[in-house]
Each structure stands twice: as structure tokens, then as C-alpha cells.
Scaffold this motif. Structure first.
Motif, short mmCIF file in Angstrom:
data_model
loop_
_atom_site.label_atom_id
_atom_site.label_comp_id
_atom_site.label_asym_id
_atom_site.label_seq_id
_atom_site.Cartn_x
_atom_site.Cartn_y
_atom_site.Cartn_z
N LEU A 17 0.85 -1.18 0.00
CA LEU A 17 0.00 0.00 0.00
C LEU A 17 0.89 1.23 0.00
O LEU A 17 1.85 1.31 0.78
N SER A 18 0.58 2.19 -0.83
CA SER A 18 1.41 3.38 -0.95
C SER A 18 1.14 4.37 0.18
O SER A 18 0.02 4.49 0.66
N THR A 35 -8.67 0.14 -2.22
CA THR A 35 -8.40 1.04 -3.35
C THR A 35 -7.00 1.62 -3.34
O THR A 35 -6.57 2.21 -4.34
N ASP A 36 -6.28 1.50 -2.22
CA ASP A 36 -4.94 2.07 -2.08
C ASP A 36 -4.95 3.60 -2.14
O ASP A 36 -3.95 4.23 -2.45
N LYS A 37 -6.08 4.21 -1.85
CA LYS A 37 -6.15 5.67 -1.78
C LYS A 37 -5.73 6.16 -0.39
O LYS A 37 -6.02 5.52 0.61
N SER A 73 1.64 14.62 11.39
CA SER A 73 0.44 14.24 10.67
C SER A 73 0.35 12.72 10.59
O SER A 73 1.31 12.02 10.89
N PHE A 74 -0.80 12.22 10.15
CA PHE A 74 -0.89 10.80 9.90
C PHE A 74 -1.75 10.59 8.66
O PHE A 74 -2.52 11.47 8.25
N GLY A 75 -1.58 9.44 8.04
CA GLY A 75 -2.32 9.13 6.84
C GLY A 75 -3.25 7.95 7.08
O GLY A 75 -3.04 7.15 7.98
N ILE A 76 -4.29 7.87 6.26
CA ILE A 76 -5.23 6.75 6.30
C ILE A 76 -5.33 6.17 4.89
O ILE A 76 -5.57 6.90 3.93
N VAL A 77 -5.12 4.87 4.79
CA VAL A 77 -5.14 4.18 3.51
C VAL A 77 -6.38 3.30 3.43
O VAL A 77 -6.68 2.55 4.37
N ASP A 78 -7.08 3.38 2.31
CA ASP A 78 -8.15 2.43 2.04
C ASP A 78 -7.50 1.17 1.47
O ASP A 78 -6.85 1.21 0.43
N VAL A 79 -7.63 0.06 2.17
CA VAL A 79 -6.93 -1.17 1.79
C VAL A 79 -7.36 -1.67 0.42
O VAL A 79 -6.54 -2.17 -0.35
N GLY A 136 -11.01 -3.57 9.51
CA GLY A 136 -9.83 -4.00 8.78
C GLY A 136 -9.74 -3.49 7.36
O GLY A 136 -8.86 -3.91 6.61
N ASP A 137 -10.63 -2.57 6.97
CA ASP A 137 -10.60 -2.07 5.60
C ASP A 137 -9.86 -0.75 5.46
O ASP A 137 -9.62 -0.27 4.35
#
Length: 376
Positions: A269-270, A327-329, A319-325, A299-300
């Protein structure tokens, strides 16, 4: 467009300069239910942002943090009511997760604490670099067990099935204890120190990462050790994906988060987002270092902490990031840095089990609560 976030309350205390705790260890401070928030500190000598805990030393740079491999954990109780945050001077601060108010404080260890975890909503376990494992009864306001393990302790996790404690140490060994602190199996884990451990959500297996750059998988009793993955550096954080046998790992200085399967296959995941202009890699100097990962209950979605950003002269701290597992967005949440202290690192991150909040701890000992983000 950045998603809005709401910081509910942050830990505030500027009257505690760092003083090493000398033996004998003081008794834990009282945990008083519904303790009101402390009054606002005086203008001086507090820094501009009174939410910061000041320990009298210059905070480490991003490079220093990664080099000294400090990997604390911040914990949520399973009922999502309490948050426990370890401090570098040996204290554990307990918060009300809904209101962000400080519920109490424990003088828990002589030195830096590396791990805390809830055994249940009333019992907390802490481990530190004083070789001690301690259990705390929050209702009775006292330590109920103390174990000298014989090695500096780096991490702890609690089995969701039966409360078994899994502890990692600098000697590379993993140790199991029952929920009362009684010692069990000692497991050969890594050729270097253990960095992180995590249980599967059904308690049937656990994983560990170490300074030897390996991620290993074990059955619940510590048997059947096998290699899941080897990376180019020690894994800074790992967590099981809920409702699966897969593990998300991050070794800090890289552009991706890997999700491993037991058969040693993985997906990536990017950590980058081309949809957010100020985060485009070509236009911004964004540190890819992230020292913590945490899943939402379904878990998504996966949140990862970062060491801040710098874009066109504007700094954003921790800061922090959130990834959609699926879609990898990616979406990033900013914490503006306007106090002159420079970029911060978010060292620990936890998503509460009810999915309502994300809580982060930085290298400057700032704790902040955010409402959970639904859309990415």
C-alpha cells in the motif's frame, strides 16, 4: 481537499521537567475516577502550546528518533473507554477516551516505558527499560504484580482470547506470562532485540519483528516458529489485520506499507497521494518515515503515523495518513506546527476498538484525540 479532523483534547502539563526517578520507586499516584481536567498552566515558563510536556532536554530530530529506535505503544481498552499513554520519564497517563480528560497518572517505571496494554478495562500492563513488567489495578489504584524479567523490555501485547501477555526484550527473546504475571514459556525470537509483537484477533497466533530485520510467525504457545518476511531494516510497527491471518508491517524509511500473508506473499500500500496537491511527491518534501500502523475494527482502513511534512515553507507536525486497503487511496491529516519546535514524529498510534477515535503520541510527548474519519 483535506478531510476535516477534530482534536478533542491533548495532554497538558508543563510543570514536570524531566528528573530521573531514583530508587525506591514511588508509589503510584492515585487514579481518581472522573478527575476534572487540570487548570490551564500559567503563561510562563510554558511553551506556546501548553499541551506539550517539557522534559528539559532538546527533543530528538527525525533522524535521531529513527536511529535510537524508540518504539513506544499507546493503548486503548477493549471497551474503548480508556487510553493509556507511556511517557519517557517512566509515567503512564490514563485518559478518558470520550472526553480526552486525564483520569490519572502512574509513576510506573525507573526510566523509559516501551509498551503498555490493557488486559481488561480495569487492568493495565506496562514494560520498560528497567527490566520490569508491572500489572496495575486501576480501580484499586495500585500495582498488583511486579516481575523482574532480567532484560530490558521493548514491547508487550495481550492475547484477546485468554489475556496471555507476550513480551519482547533486547536479548531477542519472547516471553509469555499469564494475566496475573506468572511466567510461562521463553521463546527464541530474534538474533537482535525484539522491536514489536502483535496477537491475531482470535488469539491463535502471534507475530514479532526484530533488529535482525525479520518478521516471524508463531502458534499461540510459541511453537512452530517460521519466517514471514525479511526487510531492508527493522520493522518499526506491525499489526494483524482484523478478521484475517494477514499482518501489516512498516519499517519506517520506505514508501510503502506491506501486508503479509502466512505463505510469505504480500501486497503493498502506498504512503503517497497524487490526489492531494500539497502532498504530490514532485512538489513537496515529505518524509516517508512512519513509526506506527493501526487498523480500524473492520480491517478495511489502515492509519499510519508520519514524521511530519514540509511544503513551500509550511510545516505540519506529526500528521498521519489513512489508507483504504481495497483502493490504495491515501488521505493525510495535518497537525499545524506553529510553535517553533520544528517537525515532530508521531511515534505511536491507536484506533479505538469501537472505531470512533484515532489517538496519537508524538516524540514531544503530545497526545491528541481525533474523531475517526469515515470517507477517504
Amino acid at each position: 481537499m483535506r478531510l476535516p479532523s477534530l482534536a478533542l483534547l491533548v495532554l497538558a502539563s508543563c510543570a514536570h521537567p524531566y528528573v530521573p526517578i531514583e530508587p525506591p520507586l514511588p508509589a503510584p499516584r492515585r487514579l481518581v475516577p472522573n478527575l476534572p481536567a487540570p487548570p490551564a498552566p500559567p503563561p510562563a515558563p510554558c511553551p506556546t502550546r501548553p499541551a506539550r510536556l517539557v522534559f528539559g532536554t532538546t527533543p530528538p530530530t527525525i533522524k535521531d528518533v529513527i536511529g535510537i529506535a524508540r518504539h513506544p505503544t499507546i493503548a486503548s481498552s477493549r471497551d474503548s473507554r480508556l487510553i493509556a499513554a507511556p511517557m519517557m520519564d517512566g509515567r503512564v497517563v490514563v485518559f478518558d477516551a470520550a472526553e480526552g480528560a486525564i483520569r490519572g497518572e502512574l509513576v510506573a517505571h525507573r526510566g523509559e516505558i516501551r509498551g503498555v496494554a490493557f488486559i481488561d478495562s480495569n487492568t493495565l500492563v506496562s514494560v520498560g527499560f528497567d527490566r520490569q513488567l508491572r500489572l496495575w489495578n486501576l480501580a484499586e489504584e495500585k500495582a498488583i504484580a511486579e516481575v523482574d524479567v532480567g532484560a530490558d523490555l521493548t514491547t508487550v501485547a495481550v492475547s484477546p482470547r485468554d489475556g496471555t501477555l507476550l513480551v519482547g526484550a533486547t536479548d531477542g527473546k519472547l516471553r509469555l506470562f499469564d494475566r496475573t504475571g506468572r511466567a510461562g514459556a521463553v521463546i527464541e525470537g530474534h538474533s537482535g532485540g525484539v522491536v514489536k509483537v502483535a496477537w491475531r484477533d482470535d488469539g491463535t497466533s502471534f507475530v514479532s519483528s526484530g533488529a535482525d530485520r525479520a518478521v516471524r510467525l508463531y502458534d499461540a504457545d510459541g511453537s512452530n516458529r517460521r519466517l514471514m518476511h525479511t526487510l531492508g531494516g527493522a520493522v518499526q510497527s506491525l499489526v494483524y489485520q482484523p478478521k484475517t491471518d494477514k499482518v501489516a508491517i512498516d519499517w519506517g524509511i520506505n514508501d510503502v506499507i506491506k501486508i503479509l500473508a502466512p505463505d510469505r506473499s504480500f501486497v503493498e500500500l502506498s504512503k503517497w497521494s497524487d490526489d492531494v496537491g500539497w502532498l504530490k511527491r514532485a512538489n513537496a518534501q515529505v518524509s516517508p518515515a512512519s513509526l506506527a500502523v493501526t487498523f480500524n475494527p473492520d480491517g478495511d482502513k489502515l492509519a499510519f503515523a508520519t514524521c511530519g511534512t514540509h511544503t513551500s515553507g509550511h510545516e505540519f507536525a506529526a500528521s498521519f495518513g489513512i489508507v483504504d486497503v481495497a483502493t490504495d487511496k491515501v488521505r493525510f491529516i495535518e497537525a499545524p506546527n506553529n510553535d517553533g519546535y520544528g517537525i515532530q514524529c508521531a511515534m505511536a498510534l491507536v484506533w479505538t476498538p469501537d472505531g470512533s477515535r484515532i489517538v496519537r503520541l508524538t516524540d514531544r510527548q503530545t497526545v491528541a484525540f481525533y474523531l475517526s474519519l469515515i470517507h477517504i
